[in-house]
Design an enzyme around this catalytic site. Structure first.
Site, PDB file in Angstrom:
ATOM      1  N   TYR A   1       0.872  -1.128  -0.187  1.00 57.19           N
ATOM      2  CA  TYR A   1      -0.159   0.151  -0.065  1.00 57.19           C
ATOM      3  C   TYR A   1       0.793   1.289   0.036  1.00 57.19           C
ATOM      4  CZ  TYR A   1      -3.656   3.249   1.598  1.00 57.19           C
ATOM      5  OH  TYR A   1      -4.690   4.232   1.437  1.00 57.19           O
TER       6      TYR A   1
ATOM      7  N   LYS B   1       1.102   4.246  -2.966  1.00 52.40           N
ATOM      8  CA  LYS B   1       0.602   5.545  -2.841  1.00 52.40           C
ATOM      9  C   LYS B   1       1.969   6.485  -3.167  1.00 52.40           C
ATOM     10  CE  LYS B   1      -3.505   4.908  -1.894  1.00 52.40           C
ATOM     11  NZ  LYS B   1      -4.705   5.374  -2.685  1.00 52.40           N
TER      12      LYS B   1
END
Length: 238
Positions: free
Chosen positions: A143, A147
């Site tokens: 994750y 990002k």
């Protein structure tokens, strides 16, 4: 900041930040094209043109953007997470998170920009990233990579699309009280120490992020491009 006469494509519009953004911009006069993979979420979303698509499939992402047509703005909200540590990272988890959080955002931005340039330029892209791209949270390895990667891509978008009058900005929220965040932060032993690191004393609501996105799309942000704006209640300041 009215958006009367403007149109916006919002991915991940069925839930969380995307849904809050779709509702807010529609209330402010925008024509909203909402993309989600779940029909029932779109059915309950007021005042939006609905497109059902699984953006993890590149062909489906391109088809959805073609169906959406040429709009003034794009908000890349679609996101997912698989809670895995580096040592436990799986190929399936990596593909699921990167496919939605990074690849689909790049595809949607590409198709949006191509359409805007063909129409004469102008417009803006807001990519929703996360403070996870700035700090190391356990079980967020892919994750965080997705990002941080999207923030880097946002800077490239700003550089390449600026000559066409297209702005590109990232917004990096803290923990935002959505269904996705609940899975990661509902456990008190994880939630409470994280909350204590916020000078504002709370996590974000989806509406907090939606209002900041509206600001970044507006003419008031006409000179903001290539930036990554933390929306974190002061988390990164301490």
């Amino acid at each position: 900041m009215p958006f009367t006469g403007k149109s916006v494509i919002i991915t991940g519009a069925g839930k969380g930040i995307g849904r809050a953004t779709a509702i807010l911009l529609a209330e402010r006069g925008a024509r909203v094209v909402a993309i989600s993979r779940t029909q029932s979420d779109l059915d309950s979303l007021p005042a939006a043109e609905a497109i059902v698509a699984d953006l993890s499939d590149p062909a489906a992402a391109r088809a959805a953007m073609a169906q959406a047509g040429t709009c003034d703005f794009l908000v890349n909200c679609a996101g997912t997470n698989v809670l895995e540590s580096l040592l436990d990272m799986s190929d399936a988890g990596y593909d699921a998170v990167m496919g939605i959080n990074l690849r689909s955002a790049l595809i949607c931005a590409q198709e949006f920009a191509r359409a805007r340039i063909a129409a004469g330029g102008g417009g803006a892209i807001v990519n929703v990233t996360s403070i996870a791209g700035h700090r190391g949270f356990p079980d967020h390895v892919v994750y965080a990579a997705s990002k941080a990667g999207l923030e880097g891509a946002t800077r490239v978008m700003a550089r390449e699309l600026g000559p066409h009058g297209i702005r590109a900005v990232a917004i990096a929220p803290t923990v935002t009280l959505t269904e996705l965040a609940a899975a990661a932060w509902s456990e008190p032993t994880r939630r409470d120490p994280m909350m204590a690191r916020h000078p504002m004393g709370r996590f974000a609501e989806a509406e907090d992020v939606a209002r900041a996105i509206a600001l970044l799309l507006s003419d008031d942000a006409a000179m903001i491009t290539g930036a990554a704006l933390p929306l974190d209640g002061g988390f990164l300041a301490v």
